[in-house]
Motif scaffolding. Structure first.
Motif, PDB file in Angstrom:
ATOM      1  N   TYR A  85     -19.350  12.720   1.373  1.00 27.98           N
ATOM      2  CA  TYR A  85     -20.988  14.331   1.460  1.00 27.98           C
ATOM      3  C   TYR A  85     -20.233  14.864   0.514  1.00 27.98           C
ATOM      4  CZ  TYR A  85     -22.856  11.127   5.171  1.00 27.98           C
ATOM      5  OH  TYR A  85     -23.512   9.553   5.148  1.00 27.98           O
ATOM      6  N   ASN A 126     -34.835   9.859 -12.560  1.00 25.92           N
ATOM      7  CA  ASN A 126     -33.705  10.687 -12.360  1.00 25.92           C
ATOM      8  C   ASN A 126     -32.339  10.809 -12.945  1.00 25.92           C
ATOM      9  OD1 ASN A 126     -35.536  11.514 -10.293  1.00 25.92           O
ATOM     10  ND2 ASN A 126     -34.410  10.563  -8.449  1.00 25.92           N
ATOM     11  N   LEU A 158     -25.397   5.183  -6.709  1.00 28.24           N
ATOM     12  CA  LEU A 158     -26.418   5.163  -5.164  1.00 28.24           C
ATOM     13  C   LEU A 158     -28.148   4.105  -5.548  1.00 28.24           C
ATOM     14  CD1 LEU A 158     -26.850   9.422  -4.570  1.00 28.24           C
ATOM     15  CD2 LEU A 158     -25.463   7.496  -3.088  1.00 28.24           C
ATOM     16  N   HIS A 172     -25.184   8.784  -9.143  1.00 28.51           N
ATOM     17  CA  HIS A 172     -26.360   8.031  -9.389  1.00 28.51           C
ATOM     18  C   HIS A 172     -26.438   7.146  -8.883  1.00 28.51           C
ATOM     19  CE1 HIS A 172     -30.114   7.962 -11.041  1.00 28.51           C
ATOM     20  NE2 HIS A 172     -31.044   9.510  -9.879  1.00 28.51           N
ATOM     21  N   TYR A 179     -28.464  13.473  -2.363  1.00 28.62           N
ATOM     22  CA  TYR A 179     -29.629  13.439  -1.178  1.00 28.62           C
ATOM     23  C   TYR A 179     -30.748  14.398  -0.963  1.00 28.62           C
ATOM     24  CZ  TYR A 179     -26.234   9.338   0.900  1.00 28.62           C
ATOM     25  OH  TYR A 179     -25.686   7.863   1.153  1.00 28.62           O
ATOM     26  N   TRP A 187     -26.694   2.010  12.695  1.00 32.52           N
ATOM     27  CA  TRP A 187     -26.861   1.017  11.419  1.00 32.52           C
ATOM     28  C   TRP A 187     -26.208  -0.424  11.528  1.00 32.52           C
ATOM     29  CZ3 TRP A 187     -26.332   1.704   5.490  1.00 32.52           C
ATOM     30  CH2 TRP A 187     -27.596   3.252   5.022  1.00 32.52           C
TER      31      TRP A 187
HETATM   32  C1  LIG Z   1     -27.416   7.079   6.399  1.00 30.76           C
HETATM   33  C2  LIG Z   1     -27.328   6.698   5.168  1.00 30.76           C
HETATM   34  C3  LIG Z   1     -28.071   7.994   4.350  1.00 30.76           C
HETATM   35  C4  LIG Z   1     -29.115   6.982   4.160  1.00 30.76           C
HETATM   36  C5  LIG Z   1     -30.321   7.565   3.067  1.00 30.76           C
HETATM   37  C6  LIG Z   1     -30.927   8.583   3.204  1.00 30.76           C
HETATM   38  C7  LIG Z   1     -29.544   7.543   1.836  1.00 30.76           C
HETATM   39  C8  LIG Z   1     -28.949   5.861   1.231  1.00 30.76           C
HETATM   40  C9  LIG Z   1     -29.084   5.033   0.199  1.00 30.76           C
HETATM   41  C10 LIG Z   1     -29.576   6.534  -0.464  1.00 30.76           C
HETATM   42  C11 LIG Z   1     -30.286   6.831  -2.158  1.00 30.76           C
HETATM   43  C12 LIG Z   1     -30.579   5.842  -3.046  1.00 30.76           C
HETATM   44  C13 LIG Z   1     -30.697   6.075  -4.307  1.00 30.76           C
HETATM   45  C14 LIG Z   1     -30.705   7.148  -5.333  1.00 30.76           C
HETATM   46  C15 LIG Z   1     -32.041   7.855  -6.317  1.00 30.76           C
HETATM   47  C16 LIG Z   1     -31.264   6.693  -7.125  1.00 30.76           C
HETATM   48  C17 LIG Z   1     -31.747   9.000  -6.458  1.00 30.76           C
HETATM   49  O1  LIG Z   1     -32.457   9.248  -7.863  1.00 30.76           O
HETATM   50  C18 LIG Z   1     -32.483  10.020  -5.427  1.00 30.76           C
HETATM   51  C19 LIG Z   1     -31.265   9.808  -4.683  1.00 30.76           C
HETATM   52  C20 LIG Z   1     -31.328   8.425  -3.879  1.00 30.76           C
HETATM   53  C21 LIG Z   1     -33.171   7.738  -3.508  1.00 30.76           C
HETATM   54  C22 LIG Z   1     -30.869   8.781  -1.932  1.00 30.76           C
HETATM   55  C23 LIG Z   1     -31.217   9.452  -1.180  1.00 30.76           C
HETATM   56  C24 LIG Z   1     -30.311   8.836  -0.276  1.00 30.76           C
HETATM   57  C25 LIG Z   1     -30.270   7.012   0.179  1.00 30.76           C
HETATM   58  C26 LIG Z   1     -32.011   6.853   0.952  1.00 30.76           C
HETATM   59  C27 LIG Z   1     -25.659   6.579   5.567  1.00 30.76           C
HETATM   60  C28 LIG Z   1     -24.879   6.808   4.184  1.00 30.76           C
HETATM   61  C29 LIG Z   1     -25.073   5.766   6.002  1.00 30.76           C
END
Ligand SMILES: C=C(CC[C@@H](C)[C@H]1CC[C@H]2C3=CC[C@H]4[C@H](C)[C@@H](O)CC[C@]4(C)[C@H]3CC[C@]12C)C(C)C
Ligand SMILES: C[S@@+](CC[C@H](N)C(=O)[O-])C[C@H]1O[C@@H](n2cnc3c(N)ncnc32)[C@H](O)[C@@H]1O
Length: 365
Positions: A80, A305, A329, A326, A87, A231
């Motif tokens: 985190y 991004n 993710l 990044h 995020y 989940w």
């Molecule tokens: C509950 C959990 C987290 C869930 C979601 C909030 C996040 C999981 C994957 C994350 C993302 C993926 C791609 C990223 C992208 C490449 C970047 O440009 C902008 C942010 C993302 C969209 C990012 C955002 C949060 C998520 C969707 C888990 C950890 C238990």
């Protein structure tokens, strides 16, 4: 002729600047974080890459230590520190998914999903409600504003505590929202001290679900309600299907999960710690709209991004290591999307529980 060209050039530059501010930087007005403010939680700039490597070493641990779950909270905390700002910048203040709802923005669909949890536990003014794994407090603020209950959130990550408190103040909700730093496997709260509790996509980080459920049970008053969005793998997951295993392992690696559980384990675990199970269902099932489209539809945004974080790293505005995080993710988004499309995974397996006994809080409407 030159004048016309010059006018067009100025216009094009103006459009580019407006695009940059509205789409790239302007998102911060809603989400609370600008690209130029990307840090890596409480990690100092020069340690980001090392911490990222340390994060990955968790998945390369030898078999003998893999069963030792005591280091999981520290590994989740590191995760985190690495992802919280990305995020917030790229997703918003609520770190979870929600079913898409035709005609509603992602923001509103997120709020509806959060208010649903509040309604299930009958949150209302005067109740003291626990938010287990609260992130930077997006759900907490939505639930407090909706129910006017007093909410106390707990997160393992110190940086999130500071972010959540700042957002609470800015939203004018700090009189009814509080946040503490701590481990939900051993919470700094007295027995029977909460009227209700909820956890949104957070308890999946617990190595053993019974440990966190047991703690939640302990701090709840008799008769109190608890709802969780878990989940899990669904009945469509087959452990002998290579693609399924690849998707699930990808989700675990990119989301700091010690191991995803199966849908049919959750209720038994809740019962084993003493809860009565009042309801259980996958909120992702039709008629709910797909939760993964928000991830999938953003491919162009991901590339924008990626270019942005690369440029900010080159300019030394963002610390080294942000590009790698990044990219991780981005890959995770692919695995999550496949998990949704194949139907083998859900991030919203809802379970509603009650601690047996009677209370003035949980029983009355
Ligand atoms: C509950 C959990 C987290 C869930 C979601 C909030 C996040 C999981 C994957 C994350 C993302 C993926 C791609 C990223 C992208 C490449 C970047 O440009 C902008 C942010 C993302 C969209 C990012 C955002 C949060 C998520 C969707 C888990 C950890 C238990
Ligand atoms: C995916 S985020 C969800 C946050 C929040 N529920 C939301 O929906 O915005 C998971 C949260 O669980 C917290 N968490 C994970 N393991 C924890 C632990 N052992 N103790 C306390 N918090 C933990 C993380 O710090 C993070 O805040």
């Amino acid at each position: 002729m030159e004048t016309v060209t010059a006018v067009w050039a100025v216009l094009a530059a103006a459009v580019a600047v407006i695009y940059w501010f509205v789409w790239v930087m302007g998102a911060a007005e809603i989400k609370g974080k600008r690209a130029v403010e990307l840090k890596m939680g409480s990690i100092t700039r020069d340690k980001v890459q090392d911490k990222y490597k340390q994060y990955w070493s968790f998945f390369r641990r030898p078999k003998e230590t893999a069963s030792d779950s005591t280091n999981v909270p520290a590994f989740v905390d590191t995760f985190y520190n690495l992802v919280t700002d990305i995020y917030e910048w790229g997703w918003g203040q609520s770190f979870h998914f929600s079913p898409s709802i035709p005609g509603l923005s992602h923001r509103d669909a997120t709020r509806v999903h959060e208010e649903r949890a509040a309604d299930l536990i009958r949150a209302r003014p005067g109740l003291k409600v626990l938010d287990v794994g609260c992130g930077v407090g997006g759900p907490m603020r939505a639930i407090a504003a909706h129910s006017r209950a007093n909410i106390v959130g707990i997160t393992i990550n110190e940086y999130q505590v500071a972010r959540a408190r700042a957002h609470n103040r800015k939203a004018g909700l700090d009189s009814i929202c509080d946040v503490v730093c701590g481990n939900f496997l051993s919470m700094p709260f007295a027995d029977s001290s909460f009227d209700a509790a909820y956890s949104i996509e957070a308890t999946c980080h617990a190595p053993k679900l019974e440990d966190v459920y047991h703690e939640i049970y302990r701090v709840l008053k008799p008769g109190a309600l608890y709802v969780s969005y878990e989940w899990v793998t669904t009945p469509l997951f087959h452990a002998d299907n290579e693609e399924h295993v690849d998707i699930i392992q990808g989700i675990e690696r990119g989301d700091a999960l010690p191991g995803l559980r199966s849908h049919d384990e959750i209720a038994d675990i809740a019962k084993s710690v003493g809860f009565e199970v009042l309801d259980e269902k996958d909120l992702a099932k039709p008629p709910a709209g797909p939760w993964w489209t928000r991830l999938k539809m953003g491919k162009i945004a991901y590339w924008r991004n990626h270019l942005l974080v690369s440029a900010l790293t080159m300019l030394r505005i963002a610390p080294k290591g942000v590009v790698e995080v990044h990219e991780m993710l981005y890959e995770t988004a692919g695995h999550l999307t496949r998990g949704g499309e194949t139907g083998i995974f859900t991030p919203m397996h809802m379970i509603l529980c009650r601690k047996p006994g009677t209370t003035s809080a949980g029983d009355s409407p």
